[in-house]
Design a protein around this motif. Sequence first.
Motif, PDB file in Angstrom:
ATOM      1  N   ASP A   1      25.287  -1.780 -18.647  1.00  0.00           N
ATOM      2  CA  ASP A   1      26.332  -2.494 -17.938  1.00  0.00           C
ATOM      3  C   ASP A   1      25.987  -2.531 -16.451  1.00  0.00           C
ATOM      4  O   ASP A   1      26.814  -2.290 -15.587  1.00  0.00           O
ATOM      5  N   ALA A   2      24.712  -2.777 -16.180  1.00  0.00           N
ATOM      6  CA  ALA A   2      24.245  -2.761 -14.795  1.00  0.00           C
ATOM      7  C   ALA A   2      24.010  -4.191 -14.332  1.00  0.00           C
ATOM      8  O   ALA A   2      23.640  -5.041 -15.117  1.00  0.00           O
ATOM      9  N   ASP A   3      24.261  -4.414 -13.037  1.00  0.00           N
ATOM     10  CA  ASP A   3      24.042  -5.757 -12.496  1.00  0.00           C
ATOM     11  C   ASP A   3      22.570  -6.094 -12.492  1.00  0.00           C
ATOM     12  O   ASP A   3      22.175  -7.226 -12.694  1.00  0.00           O
ATOM     13  N   SER A   4      21.776  -5.079 -12.211  1.00  0.00           N
ATOM     14  CA  SER A   4      20.356  -5.381 -12.136  1.00  0.00           C
ATOM     15  C   SER A   4      19.543  -4.210 -12.664  1.00  0.00           C
ATOM     16  O   SER A   4      20.024  -3.093 -12.730  1.00  0.00           O
ATOM     17  N   ILE A   5      18.347  -4.530 -13.036  1.00  0.00           N
ATOM     18  CA  ILE A   5      17.413  -3.504 -13.470  1.00  0.00           C
ATOM     19  C   ILE A   5      16.267  -3.541 -12.478  1.00  0.00           C
ATOM     20  O   ILE A   5      15.789  -4.621 -12.129  1.00  0.00           O
ATOM     21  N   THR A   6      15.860  -2.377 -12.015  1.00  0.00           N
ATOM     22  CA  THR A   6      14.699  -2.378 -11.129  1.00  0.00           C
ATOM     23  C   THR A   6      13.580  -1.573 -11.755  1.00  0.00           C
ATOM     24  O   THR A   6      13.832  -0.582 -12.460  1.00  0.00           O
ATOM     25  N   THR A   7      12.387  -2.029 -11.531  1.00  0.00           N
ATOM     26  CA  THR A   7      11.239  -1.245 -11.987  1.00  0.00           C
ATOM     27  C   THR A   7      10.273  -1.137 -10.820  1.00  0.00           C
ATOM     28  O   THR A   7      10.236  -2.006  -9.948  1.00  0.00           O
ATOM     29  N   ALA A   8       9.510  -0.064 -10.824  1.00  0.00           N
ATOM     30  CA  ALA A   8       8.426   0.063  -9.838  1.00  0.00           C
ATOM     31  C   ALA A   8       7.251   0.681 -10.553  1.00  0.00           C
ATOM     32  O   ALA A   8       7.418   1.589 -11.372  1.00  0.00           O
ATOM     33  N   ILE A   9       6.093   0.152 -10.287  1.00  0.00           N
ATOM     34  CA  ILE A   9       4.879   0.700 -10.885  1.00  0.00           C
ATOM     35  C   ILE A   9       3.938   1.083  -9.759  1.00  0.00           C
ATOM     36  O   ILE A   9       3.626   0.253  -8.901  1.00  0.00           O
ATOM     37  N   ASP A  10       3.541   2.352  -9.748  1.00  0.00           N
ATOM     38  CA  ASP A  10       2.611   2.839  -8.721  1.00  0.00           C
ATOM     39  C   ASP A  10       1.287   3.180  -9.370  1.00  0.00           C
ATOM     40  O   ASP A  10       1.257   3.697 -10.487  1.00  0.00           O
ATOM     41  N   PHE A  11       0.221   2.935  -8.644  1.00  0.00           N
ATOM     42  CA  PHE A  11      -1.063   3.511  -9.040  1.00  0.00           C
ATOM     43  C   PHE A  11      -1.554   4.336  -7.875  1.00  0.00           C
ATOM     44  O   PHE A  11      -1.475   3.915  -6.721  1.00  0.00           O
ATOM     45  N   ARG A  12      -2.067   5.511  -8.152  1.00  0.00           N
ATOM     46  CA  ARG A  12      -2.728   6.250  -7.079  1.00  0.00           C
ATOM     47  C   ARG A  12      -3.916   7.036  -7.610  1.00  0.00           C
ATOM     48  O   ARG A  12      -3.962   7.389  -8.795  1.00  0.00           O
ATOM     49  N   LEU A  13      -4.869   7.233  -6.731  1.00  0.00           N
ATOM     50  CA  LEU A  13      -6.085   7.944  -7.113  1.00  0.00           C
ATOM     51  C   LEU A  13      -5.743   9.361  -7.526  1.00  0.00           C
ATOM     52  O   LEU A  13      -4.804   9.924  -6.996  1.00  0.00           O
ATOM     53  N   PRO A  14      -6.520   9.934  -8.453  1.00  0.00           N
ATOM     54  CA  PRO A  14      -7.712   9.320  -9.026  1.00  0.00           C
ATOM     55  C   PRO A  14      -7.424   8.463 -10.250  1.00  0.00           C
ATOM     56  O   PRO A  14      -8.231   7.630 -10.604  1.00  0.00           O
ATOM     57  N   ASN A  15      -6.236   8.672 -10.885  1.00  0.00           N
ATOM     58  CA  ASN A  15      -6.061   8.093 -12.221  1.00  0.00           C
ATOM     59  C   ASN A  15      -4.610   7.976 -12.642  1.00  0.00           C
ATOM     60  O   ASN A  15      -4.317   8.026 -13.825  1.00  0.00           O
TER      61      ASN A  15
ATOM     62  N   PRO B   1       0.830  -1.218   0.000  1.00  0.00           N
ATOM     63  CA  PRO B   1       0.000   0.000   0.000  1.00  0.00           C
ATOM     64  C   PRO B   1       0.858   1.259   0.000  1.00  0.00           C
ATOM     65  O   PRO B   1       1.930   1.272   0.617  1.00  0.00           O
ATOM     66  N   ILE B   2       0.426   2.296  -0.699  1.00  0.00           N
ATOM     67  CA  ILE B   2       1.025   3.635  -0.608  1.00  0.00           C
ATOM     68  C   ILE B   2      -0.156   4.605  -0.426  1.00  0.00           C
ATOM     69  O   ILE B   2      -1.295   4.199  -0.683  1.00  0.00           O
ATOM     70  N   PRO B   3       0.082   5.838  -0.019  1.00  0.00           N
ATOM     71  CA  PRO B   3      -1.056   6.742   0.184  1.00  0.00           C
ATOM     72  C   PRO B   3      -1.912   6.846  -1.085  1.00  0.00           C
ATOM     73  O   PRO B   3      -1.376   7.046  -2.182  1.00  0.00           O
ATOM     74  N   ASN B   4      -3.198   6.652  -0.951  1.00  0.00           N
ATOM     75  CA  ASN B   4      -4.147   6.734  -2.074  1.00  0.00           C
ATOM     76  C   ASN B   4      -3.924   5.701  -3.171  1.00  0.00           C
ATOM     77  O   ASN B   4      -4.417   5.876  -4.285  1.00  0.00           O
ATOM     78  N   GLY B   5      -3.118   4.652  -2.916  1.00  0.00           N
ATOM     79  CA  GLY B   5      -2.881   3.710  -4.009  1.00  0.00           C
ATOM     80  C   GLY B   5      -2.074   2.503  -3.590  1.00  0.00           C
ATOM     81  O   GLY B   5      -2.044   2.118  -2.421  1.00  0.00           O
ATOM     82  N   PHE B   6      -1.399   1.902  -4.565  1.00  0.00           N
ATOM     83  CA  PHE B   6      -0.561   0.737  -4.271  1.00  0.00           C
ATOM     84  C   PHE B   6       0.619   0.693  -5.230  1.00  0.00           C
ATOM     85  O   PHE B   6       0.596   1.321  -6.296  1.00  0.00           O
ATOM     86  N   ARG B   7       1.644  -0.039  -4.813  1.00  0.00           N
ATOM     87  CA  ARG B   7       2.875  -0.133  -5.605  1.00  0.00           C
ATOM     88  C   ARG B   7       3.187  -1.579  -5.909  1.00  0.00           C
ATOM     89  O   ARG B   7       3.069  -2.444  -5.048  1.00  0.00           O
ATOM     90  N   MET B   8       3.553  -1.835  -7.168  1.00  0.00           N
ATOM     91  CA  MET B   8       4.135  -3.128  -7.499  1.00  0.00           C
ATOM     92  C   MET B   8       5.622  -2.925  -7.260  1.00  0.00           C
ATOM     93  O   MET B   8       6.267  -2.146  -7.955  1.00  0.00           O
ATOM     94  N   SER B   9       6.133  -3.570  -6.227  1.00  0.00           N
ATOM     95  CA  SER B   9       7.456  -3.232  -5.706  1.00  0.00           C
ATOM     96  C   SER B   9       8.557  -3.500  -6.728  1.00  0.00           C
ATOM     97  O   SER B   9       8.392  -4.337  -7.604  1.00  0.00           O
ATOM     98  N   ALA B  10       9.665  -2.790  -6.548  1.00  0.00           N
ATOM     99  CA  ALA B  10      10.797  -2.895  -7.454  1.00  0.00           C
ATOM    100  C   ALA B  10      11.234  -4.344  -7.631  1.00  0.00           C
ATOM    101  O   ALA B  10      11.269  -5.117  -6.683  1.00  0.00           O
TER     102      ALA B  10
END
Length: 371
Positions: free
Chosen positions: A237-251, A210-219
């Motif tokens: 040339d990176a050891d890892s790639i991280t992504t994070a996707i957040d959704f929060r209200l309203p859109n 959970p995040i304020p007003n929404g949620f996160r698909m963690s890195a």
Amino acid sequence: MPELDLPQRQATDALMLTGFWYRALPADRVHRNQLHKATLLEIPLVIGRDRMGKPFALRDACPHRGMPLHCGHFDGENLECGYHGWQFDVHNGQCELIPSLTSDQKLKVDRIYAGSYPCEEQDHFVWVYIPDPGPPGAGFGPPAEAPEPSPEVEKFSSKYKVAYLQAEMPVSIDHGIIGLMDPAHGPFVHQAWWWRTRHSIHEKQKHFEPIPNGFRMSAHTPSSNSAPYKLLRLYADADSITTAIDFRLPNIRTETIRAGKYWFSSLTTVTPITRSHCRIDVVAAWNLFRWVPFVPELLKYVFAKFVEQDRRTMELQAEGLKYNPHLMLIDDADRPAKWYFQLKSAYLESKRTGQPMTHPMPAPITLKWRS
Ligand code: FES
Ligand SMILES: [Fe+2]
């Protein structure tokens, strides 16, 4: 049994959440000293830029007798209604002149307001803040104040490229949003030889919090079943790639990809135009491949292709939705869609009661699906 918490069972105000910023128009379409029409949440607006380039947004109806103000005359400072020539300050909507008044008529002109909305330019878009509506029947007063600045695409270095694209969809904001967060349509809608085929479908497990007003698909390190990510890891040339996707209200959906010193970041919104129509606007910023020729064009092509696939799908879906079919949301693939509806209910409930909003996700959780 699948749980049902579906668009057609929502209260009508749940499609038009007020008290938020919304993207109105791409900034490069709003020219100085000109007036443009826009609609947000079924509110007709006139948007423009004053002589200094500062944007403004007014309700597109004169408070006198409702003439659309975009049909009036604008000199870069004041807007004059085309019907009886009343003049308004474009930044706060205050009436400045009523030409029909004689010198002994004492009507207090400055107490009359055209509806005016907080307006900001941010990352290639003109944003408009839509406040909660006033009591029914009340006229307009001075504009509301937005409690915070308009949302911004997150950037992680001083040099970067930016691009935007948009697509209109003949479905409600709810279908636009749940279509955007839906993981299960990928293998069927977004097929491309350089991305994935329907045969690359496999079991996945993602962490949400959970995040304020929404949620996160963690890195996490993104799907290995796509060539672009493999390429990116090689390039950065990176050891890892991280992504994070957040959704929060309203859109708002934000996506961040980071690989060493390189990054890609996007802020996508689904804006309710009317109850049955929405628009997707994607703004992306990145510092990847900035020096490689054609990469911005290529990235834009890839994005445009994804958005077009979604747009086409929703256009077809609108055909099916015309007759109000029975719908369902299933676990786990549609769980984010369920959270979206629960977040909206919680938001409206907290407005109704004045109590703090109760977040529908009590704790982080792992979801599983095949895609
Ligand atoms: S309707 Fe605008 S001035 Fe009368
Ligand atoms: Fe999609």
